[in-house]
Design an enzyme around this catalytic site. Structure first.
Site, PDB file in Angstrom:
ATOM      1  N   SER A   1      -1.527 138.631 -62.783  1.00 48.90           N
ATOM      2  CA  SER A   1      -0.992 139.376 -63.522  1.00 48.90           C
ATOM      3  C   SER A   1      -0.470 138.655 -64.802  1.00 48.90           C
ATOM      4  O   SER A   1      -0.638 137.252 -64.839  1.00 48.90           O
ATOM      5  CB  SER A   1       0.521 139.938 -63.251  1.00 48.90           C
ATOM      6  OG  SER A   1       1.303 140.542 -64.100  1.00 48.90           O
TER       7      SER A   1
ATOM      8  N   TYR B   1       8.570 140.386 -59.305  1.00 48.36           N
ATOM      9  CA  TYR B   1       7.144 140.491 -59.427  1.00 48.36           C
ATOM     10  C   TYR B   1       6.583 139.376 -60.032  1.00 48.36           C
ATOM     11  O   TYR B   1       5.397 138.881 -59.730  1.00 48.36           O
ATOM     12  CB  TYR B   1       7.081 141.600 -60.275  1.00 48.36           C
ATOM     13  CG  TYR B   1       5.455 142.005 -60.611  1.00 48.36           C
ATOM     14  CD1 TYR B   1       4.717 142.617 -59.691  1.00 48.36           C
ATOM     15  CD2 TYR B   1       5.056 141.952 -61.834  1.00 48.36           C
ATOM     16  CE1 TYR B   1       3.565 143.272 -59.844  1.00 48.36           C
ATOM     17  CE2 TYR B   1       3.853 142.448 -62.199  1.00 48.36           C
ATOM     18  CZ  TYR B   1       3.072 142.976 -61.051  1.00 48.36           C
ATOM     19  OH  TYR B   1       1.752 143.412 -61.341  1.00 48.36           O
TER      20      TYR B   1
END
Ligand code: NAD
Length: 271
Positions: free
Chosen positions: A152, A165
């Site tokens: 990501s 995250y």
């Protein structure tokens, strides 16, 4: 020299295959000729995506899997091997975030609950490590295979609010490099482990964070667009070329990379 991006004869196991991104990736792999095991915690979604692929003439099956349960992953991999004889490609697509693991106006860093943090750490890191152990063991035996993780933008520099995250995705990029080296040094030069790092996509799940009802960007959406030189969001379909490339015969010397597919978000310093 004719380039070959066909995946005919290959078998792919895709975790999170019922989700927004990996359902599209499952379709793409099947359209390149692969047998695709669409694996997801939601058996209903996995089965539905596999059915869609079959209705378009592809080869697919839907299987329930919990990527955090080794027994479940082993049963899933065994079912795929029994049906198609082996697994050439593992796409570690299961992942995600939850609001209680992110800071907000009424949830400070100091109060983030341990169970929410653990859930996000586990799903996004351990949830790729366990399938890589199970499927990687078979790849080590056969001496070949390809694993693709999903990192990501949050891995390069953490995104505000999303502590767990961001940390877990940084872990995935690191794990990708580690496993690429380990597999080559310990087992076979023909096992490759790479990742893609998607930029910002506008999906049903994050649309409320990025866009107001009239379609104009929220404050966060405006910042994302301002830091994406292409000045737009990506689509799940735009990730597929990178995935197919990494899995193809044209990437046989590409190993240990985290490939951004991000409209230059990660290249831009902001100045
Ligand atoms: P999604 O929520 O649509 O899909 C995730 C899928 O994983 C779901 O179908 C869910 O049922 C499944 N899943 C959850 N827990 C599982 C478990 N324990 N075992 C098996 N399956 C499980 O999310 P998405 O947007 O398609 O994201 C897919 C991947 O891409 C994730 O790793 C995500 O972090 C990453 N990613 C997404 C974006 C984005 O903008 N959407 C950007 C960068 C990276």
């Amino acid at each position: 020299m004719k380039l070959n991006f066909s995946l005919t004869g290959k078998t792919a196991l895709v975790t999170g295959g019922g989700g927004v991104i990996c359902s599209v990736i499952s379709h793409a792999l099947a359209s390149q000729g692969a047998n695709v095991a669409v694996c997801d915690l939601s058996e209903e979604r996995a089965t539905a995506v596999a059915e869609e692929i079959r209705s378009e003439g592809g080869r697919a099956m839907g299987i329930k899997v919990d990527v955090l349960d080794r027994t479940s992953v082993e049963a899933c991999a065994a079912a795929v091997q029994e049906a198609w004889g082996g697994i050439d490609i593992l796409i570690n697509g299961a992942g995600g975030n939850k609001p209680t693991a992110t800071t907000s106006g009424d949830r400070s860093f100091f109060d983030l609950p341990e169970d929410a943090l653990t859930w996000v750490f586990n799903l996004n890191l351990l949830g790729s490590v366990l399938p890589a152990q199970v499927v990687g063991r078979q790849m080590a035996k056969t001496g070949g295979g390809c694993i693709v993780n999903i990192s990501s933008m949050a891995a390069y520099r953490p995104l505000t609010r999303t502590l767990a995250y961001s940390a877990a995705k940084a872990g995935i990029s690191n794990f990708t490099q580690w496993l690429a080296v380990h597999m080559n040094q310990e087992y076979s030069p023909n096992i490759r482990v790479n990742a893609i790092a998607p930029g910002f996509l506008l999906t049903a799940q994050n649309q409320y964070l990025m866009q107001r009802e009239d379609g104009s960007p929220t404050e966060r959406g405006g910042k994302v667009l301002a830091h994406t030189p292409m000045n737009r969001y990506g689509t799940p379909e735009e990730l597929c070329g990178a995935i197919v490339f990494l899995c193809s015969e044209e990437a046989t010397f590409v190993n240990g990379v985290v490939l951004p597919v991000d409209g230059a978000f990660s290249a831009y310093s902001g100045v």
